[in-house]
Design a protein around this motif. Structure first.
Motif, mmCIF file in Angstrom:
data_model
loop_
_atom_site.group_PDB
_atom_site.id
_atom_site.type_symbol
_atom_site.label_atom_id
_atom_site.label_comp_id
_atom_site.label_asym_id
_atom_site.label_seq_id
_atom_site.Cartn_x
_atom_site.Cartn_y
_atom_site.Cartn_z
ATOM 1 N N ARG A 32 1.739 -6.879 -12.832
ATOM 2 C CA ARG A 32 2.982 -5.366 -11.642
ATOM 3 C C ARG A 32 1.712 -4.542 -11.566
ATOM 4 O O ARG A 32 1.167 -3.998 -10.449
ATOM 5 N N ARG A 33 1.056 -4.077 -12.554
ATOM 6 C CA ARG A 33 -0.582 -3.209 -12.420
ATOM 7 C C ARG A 33 -1.016 -3.737 -11.985
ATOM 8 O O ARG A 33 -1.885 -3.057 -11.066
ATOM 9 N N GLU A 36 -0.485 -4.033 -8.384
ATOM 10 C CA GLU A 36 -0.386 -2.488 -7.484
ATOM 11 C C GLU A 36 -1.100 -1.772 -7.439
ATOM 12 O O GLU A 36 -1.996 -0.948 -5.812
ATOM 13 N N ASP A 37 -2.565 -1.885 -7.809
ATOM 14 C CA ASP A 37 -3.467 -1.218 -8.008
ATOM 15 C C ASP A 37 -4.623 -1.842 -6.822
ATOM 16 O O ASP A 37 -5.973 -1.103 -6.646
ATOM 17 N N GLN A 40 -1.022 -4.191 -3.210
ATOM 18 C CA GLN A 40 0.035 -5.120 -3.185
ATOM 19 C C GLN A 40 1.346 -4.072 -3.480
ATOM 20 O O GLN A 40 1.383 -4.343 -4.726
ATOM 21 N N PRO A 41 1.973 -4.187 -2.648
ATOM 22 C CA PRO A 41 3.254 -2.862 -3.051
ATOM 23 C C PRO A 41 4.735 -3.781 -3.720
ATOM 24 O O PRO A 41 5.323 -2.972 -4.103
ATOM 25 N N ASP A 42 4.488 -5.653 -3.362
ATOM 26 C CA ASP A 42 6.016 -6.078 -3.707
ATOM 27 C C ASP A 42 5.860 -6.686 -4.908
ATOM 28 O O ASP A 42 4.322 -7.893 -4.631
ATOM 29 N N THR A 43 5.681 -6.313 -5.469
ATOM 30 C CA THR A 43 5.020 -7.213 -7.445
ATOM 31 C C THR A 43 6.274 -8.749 -7.229
ATOM 32 O O THR A 43 5.575 -9.256 -8.387
ATOM 33 N N GLU A 47 5.947 -11.258 -10.911
ATOM 34 C CA GLU A 47 6.373 -10.660 -12.143
ATOM 35 C C GLU A 47 6.999 -12.014 -12.298
ATOM 36 O O GLU A 47 7.192 -11.968 -13.976
#
Length: 141
Positions: A32-33, A36-37, A40-43, A47
């Motif tokens: 996720r981290r 997002e970094d 990529q907004p949809d993880t 996950e």
């Protein structure tokens, strides 16, 4: 005219984890981290699928023995994100998708779920079966 951000291609992250059940949630948070970094907004799907693969690695490979390790690698391949889980291999089993998941069973749906959600997925053995890599790809959003 504003500049458009273009994500760098290639390795986004890699983490080595102990081959224990607690590493499943650690792998999920790590993916996720990293995603997002990288913008990529949809993880959620990544996950979910990495949780299944790390769980399988701990449960069904030599990674689950005392001192075993699991590695998670996240890469940006342009239009897709690839996540790979590397375990210590197993001489007694190979990744197989059941034709129909047993709805009464508490397990056995992990690879089926990966095959249903991912754009593509696969696996291969390293040299002399000492490592196994199971990977999936998802669309970059």
């Amino acid at each position: 005219m504003g500049a458009e951000t273009v994500p760098a291609l290639g390795l986004l992250g890699r983490v080595d984890l102990p081959g224990v059940a607690g590493s499943v949630s650690t792998a999920r948070r790590y993916v996720r981290r990293v995603l997002e970094d990288s913008g990529q907004p949809d993880t959620y799907d990544a996950e979910l699928l990495v949780s299944e693969l790390v769980s399988n690695a701990v449960r069904h490979s030599e990674s689950g023995r005392a001192g075993g390790r699991v590695t998670v690698v996240v890469a940006n391949l342009g239009d897709v994100i690839r996540v790979a889980v590397i375990d210590e291999g197993a001489s007694t089993c190979v990744p197989v998708i059941p034709s129909e998941p047993d709805e009464e069973s508490e397990g056995g749906r992990g690879l089926w779920l990966v095959s249903e959600v991912a754009l593509s997925w696969g696996w291969y053995e390293g040299a002399a079966g000492r490592k196994r890599v199971v990977w999936f790809q998802l669309a970059r959003r």
